[in-house]
Design a protein around this motif. Structure first.
Motif, mmCIF file in Angstrom:
data_model
loop_
_atom_site.group_PDB
_atom_site.id
_atom_site.type_symbol
_atom_site.label_atom_id
_atom_site.label_comp_id
_atom_site.label_asym_id
_atom_site.label_seq_id
_atom_site.Cartn_x
_atom_site.Cartn_y
_atom_site.Cartn_z
ATOM 1 N N PHE A 20 0.920 -1.399 -0.136
ATOM 2 C CA PHE A 20 0.016 -0.075 -0.087
ATOM 3 C C PHE A 20 0.871 1.175 -0.002
ATOM 4 O O PHE A 20 0.575 2.188 -0.695
ATOM 5 C CB PHE A 20 -0.934 0.176 1.269
ATOM 6 C CG PHE A 20 -1.848 1.216 1.393
ATOM 7 C CD1 PHE A 20 -2.858 1.429 0.309
ATOM 8 C CD2 PHE A 20 -1.785 1.912 2.538
ATOM 9 C CE1 PHE A 20 -3.758 2.384 0.394
ATOM 10 C CE2 PHE A 20 -2.608 3.139 2.369
ATOM 11 C CZ PHE A 20 -3.712 3.213 1.261
ATOM 12 N N GLY A 144 -2.832 11.572 9.305
ATOM 13 C CA GLY A 144 -3.887 11.894 8.512
ATOM 14 C C GLY A 144 -3.470 12.645 7.505
ATOM 15 O O GLY A 144 -2.396 13.094 7.519
ATOM 16 N N ALA A 145 -4.241 12.650 6.016
ATOM 17 C CA ALA A 145 -3.375 13.267 4.817
ATOM 18 C C ALA A 145 -2.937 14.631 4.986
ATOM 19 O O ALA A 145 -1.648 14.876 4.607
ATOM 20 C CB ALA A 145 -4.467 13.019 3.758
HETATM 21 C C1 B12 Z 1 -13.390 8.819 1.788
HETATM 22 C C2 B12 Z 1 -13.282 10.309 1.792
HETATM 23 C C3 B12 Z 1 -14.568 10.907 2.394
HETATM 24 C C4 B12 Z 1 -15.769 10.076 3.217
HETATM 25 C C5 B12 Z 1 -15.391 9.355 4.489
HETATM 26 C C6 B12 Z 1 -15.771 8.218 4.665
HETATM 27 C C7 B12 Z 1 -15.078 7.724 5.875
HETATM 28 N N1 B12 Z 1 -15.678 6.704 6.755
HETATM 29 O O1 B12 Z 1 -14.057 7.778 6.283
HETATM 30 C C8 B12 Z 1 -16.879 10.823 2.956
HETATM 31 C C9 B12 Z 1 -17.491 11.080 1.872
HETATM 32 C C10 B12 Z 1 -17.769 11.032 4.370
HETATM 33 C C11 B12 Z 1 -16.121 12.328 3.341
HETATM 34 C C12 B12 Z 1 -16.595 13.573 3.723
HETATM 35 C C13 B12 Z 1 -15.941 14.739 3.444
HETATM 36 N N2 B12 Z 1 -14.867 15.165 2.991
HETATM 37 CO CO1 B12 Z 1 -13.545 13.758 2.394
HETATM 38 N N3 B12 Z 1 -12.306 12.554 1.617
HETATM 39 C C14 B12 Z 1 -12.157 11.235 1.437
HETATM 40 C C15 B12 Z 1 -11.040 10.824 0.611
HETATM 41 C C16 B12 Z 1 -11.578 10.511 -0.852
HETATM 42 C C17 B12 Z 1 -10.322 9.452 1.222
HETATM 43 C C18 B12 Z 1 -9.756 9.470 2.577
HETATM 44 C C19 B12 Z 1 -9.407 8.172 2.873
HETATM 45 O O2 B12 Z 1 -10.108 7.266 3.453
HETATM 46 N N4 B12 Z 1 -8.270 7.574 2.546
HETATM 47 C C20 B12 Z 1 -7.616 6.222 2.869
HETATM 48 C C21 B12 Z 1 -6.921 6.429 3.973
HETATM 49 C C22 B12 Z 1 -6.372 4.864 4.004
HETATM 50 O O3 B12 Z 1 -5.937 7.201 4.064
HETATM 51 P P1 B12 Z 1 -5.796 8.091 5.279
HETATM 52 O O4 B12 Z 1 -7.106 8.651 5.709
HETATM 53 O O5 B12 Z 1 -4.818 9.230 4.704
HETATM 54 O O6 B12 Z 1 -4.880 7.439 6.278
HETATM 55 C C23 B12 Z 1 -3.635 6.876 6.005
HETATM 56 C C24 B12 Z 1 -2.433 7.682 6.526
HETATM 57 O O7 B12 Z 1 -2.846 9.281 6.765
HETATM 58 C C25 B12 Z 1 -2.357 7.483 8.118
HETATM 59 N N5 B12 Z 1 -2.987 7.996 8.991
HETATM 60 C C26 B12 Z 1 -4.351 8.355 8.984
HETATM 61 N N6 B12 Z 1 -4.786 8.637 10.489
HETATM 62 C C27 B12 Z 1 -3.579 8.576 11.205
HETATM 63 C C28 B12 Z 1 -3.543 8.805 12.514
HETATM 64 C C29 B12 Z 1 -2.350 8.392 13.057
HETATM 65 C C30 B12 Z 1 -1.893 8.823 14.535
HETATM 66 C C31 B12 Z 1 -1.069 8.048 12.197
HETATM 67 C C32 B12 Z 1 0.077 7.723 12.758
HETATM 68 C C33 B12 Z 1 -1.254 7.918 10.901
HETATM 69 C C34 B12 Z 1 -2.670 8.072 10.405
HETATM 70 O O8 B12 Z 1 -2.588 6.090 7.819
HETATM 71 C C35 B12 Z 1 -3.638 5.874 7.140
HETATM 72 C C36 B12 Z 1 -3.157 4.524 6.387
HETATM 73 O O9 B12 Z 1 -1.950 4.470 5.802
HETATM 74 C C37 B12 Z 1 -10.271 12.061 0.816
HETATM 75 C C38 B12 Z 1 -9.313 12.242 -0.401
HETATM 76 C C39 B12 Z 1 -7.787 12.031 0.033
HETATM 77 N N7 B12 Z 1 -6.861 11.712 -1.074
HETATM 78 O O10 B12 Z 1 -7.662 11.853 1.321
HETATM 79 C C40 B12 Z 1 -11.164 13.124 1.024
HETATM 80 C C41 B12 Z 1 -10.987 14.546 1.685
HETATM 81 C C42 B12 Z 1 -10.097 14.356 2.981
HETATM 82 N N8 B12 Z 1 -12.258 15.029 2.103
HETATM 83 C C43 B12 Z 1 -12.164 16.218 2.025
HETATM 84 C C44 B12 Z 1 -13.338 17.100 2.115
HETATM 85 C C45 B12 Z 1 -13.300 18.413 1.819
HETATM 86 C C46 B12 Z 1 -14.667 16.425 2.727
HETATM 87 C C47 B12 Z 1 -15.896 16.977 3.269
HETATM 88 C C48 B12 Z 1 -16.003 18.501 3.913
HETATM 89 C C49 B12 Z 1 -16.803 17.269 2.056
HETATM 90 C C50 B12 Z 1 -17.904 17.864 2.040
HETATM 91 N N9 B12 Z 1 -17.994 19.141 1.405
HETATM 92 O O11 B12 Z 1 -19.102 17.518 2.845
HETATM 93 C C51 B12 Z 1 -16.430 16.191 4.077
HETATM 94 C C52 B12 Z 1 -16.345 16.296 5.724
HETATM 95 C C53 B12 Z 1 -16.867 15.461 6.522
HETATM 96 C C54 B12 Z 1 -16.311 15.510 7.881
HETATM 97 N N10 B12 Z 1 -16.708 16.427 8.702
HETATM 98 O O12 B12 Z 1 -15.321 14.670 8.073
HETATM 99 C C55 B12 Z 1 -11.073 16.766 1.344
HETATM 100 C C56 B12 Z 1 -10.358 17.474 2.527
HETATM 101 C C57 B12 Z 1 -9.703 18.976 2.061
HETATM 102 C C58 B12 Z 1 -8.940 19.573 3.039
HETATM 103 N N11 B12 Z 1 -7.765 19.842 2.844
HETATM 104 O O13 B12 Z 1 -9.507 19.791 4.044
HETATM 105 C C59 B12 Z 1 -10.188 15.692 0.654
HETATM 106 C C60 B12 Z 1 -8.970 15.860 0.613
HETATM 107 C C61 B12 Z 1 -10.818 15.661 -0.802
HETATM 108 C C62 B12 Z 1 -10.532 16.701 -1.575
HETATM 109 N N12 B12 Z 1 -9.325 16.633 -2.234
HETATM 110 O O14 B12 Z 1 -10.901 17.599 -1.402
HETATM 111 N N13 B12 Z 1 -14.889 12.401 2.840
#
Ligand code: B12
Length: 177
Positions: A20, A144-145
């Protein structure tokens, strides 16, 4: 028992974690693997409790206030569980007080905070402040991202990891430091 856990479930999850990280598999595959691991863990959990597999420590994980993203946090929790930690998952949208309550209740070695929105990142700082004197007894890991090492340093977190596989390595290091 150790063989099933270490050479089976954890070994498999490690492969997925690394692939991944290298963009060779994507979120759906990771979630399928995580679900399989969770099912496997559920089967062997009662046996672990009675065997010599030592629990490494307790980690509280949660997403910060105002943030509902939980896929990354769930992956982190499962990877930590697979690596031998007891994970207390407090879910999403946790105000600083909720993190503090979880720390007081579960006495973890590590707290892991997740934020996916630039607008909710600030809650990590507020949570560290809320921990107050409790911060001396617990290591805070953030991710988190939008989170970066620079941001983690600025808010006084102990560790930052860009992905769940690295987070597990860091957790292991935090416990010996
Ligand atoms: C899926 C998703 C959603 C889903 C969430 C579903 C769920 N159950 O989680 C839904 C549709 C609900 C959603 C809603 C929203 N979302 Co959204 N979402 C995403 C998306 C497409 C993917 C996130 C994800 O799950 N990635 C996969 C996981 C595996 O990756 P990850 O979370 O980054 O986690 C990894 C690392 O970061 C790390 N990690 C994570 N947490 C932690 C904690 C610790 C301690 C450590 C060490 C590591 C770690 O390890 C993980 C695994 O390797 C992102 C786009 C993106 N590219 O990130 C947008 C994104 C995060 N969302 C975004 C937005 C704007 C929103 C909304 C505001 C949209 C709206 N207008 O309603 C809402 C906000 C809702 C809220 N209040 O939270 C934006 C954020 C922009 C910003 N810079 O703030 C993004 C970046 C999309 C974009 N490009 O615009 N979203």
């Amino acid at each position: 028992m150790g063989i099933i856990l270490n050479d089976g479930l954890i070994a498999g999850m490690n492969v997925i974690g690394v692939r991944f990280k290298n963009n060779e598999v994507y979120v759906p595959e990771v979630l399928i693997a995580a679900r399989a691991m969770h099912a496997g863990m559920a089967v062997i959990k009662p046996l672990i409790a009675n065997s010599g597999v030592r629990e490494k420590g307790v980690v509280v994980v949660g997403t910060v206030k105002g943030d509902l993203h939980d896929i990354g946090k769930n992956l982190l929790g499962m990877m930590l569980e697979g690596a031998g930690y007891r994970v207390i998952d407090i879910g999403v949208d946790n105000a600083p007080e909720k993190f503090l309550k979880a720390v007081q209740e579960h006495n973890p070695q590590i707290v892991g905070m997740s934020a996916l929105l630039t607008t909710t990142m600030g809650q990590m700082k507020a949570t560290i402040e809320q921990l107050g004197p409790h911060k001396d007894n617990v290591k805070v890991m953030v991710g988190g991202a939008p989170v970066t090492q620079k941001f983690a340093d600025e808010i006084g977190a102990d560790a930052y990891a860009p992905d769940a596989a690295t987070a597990v390595e860091l957790a292991n290091q935090l416990l010996v430091s």
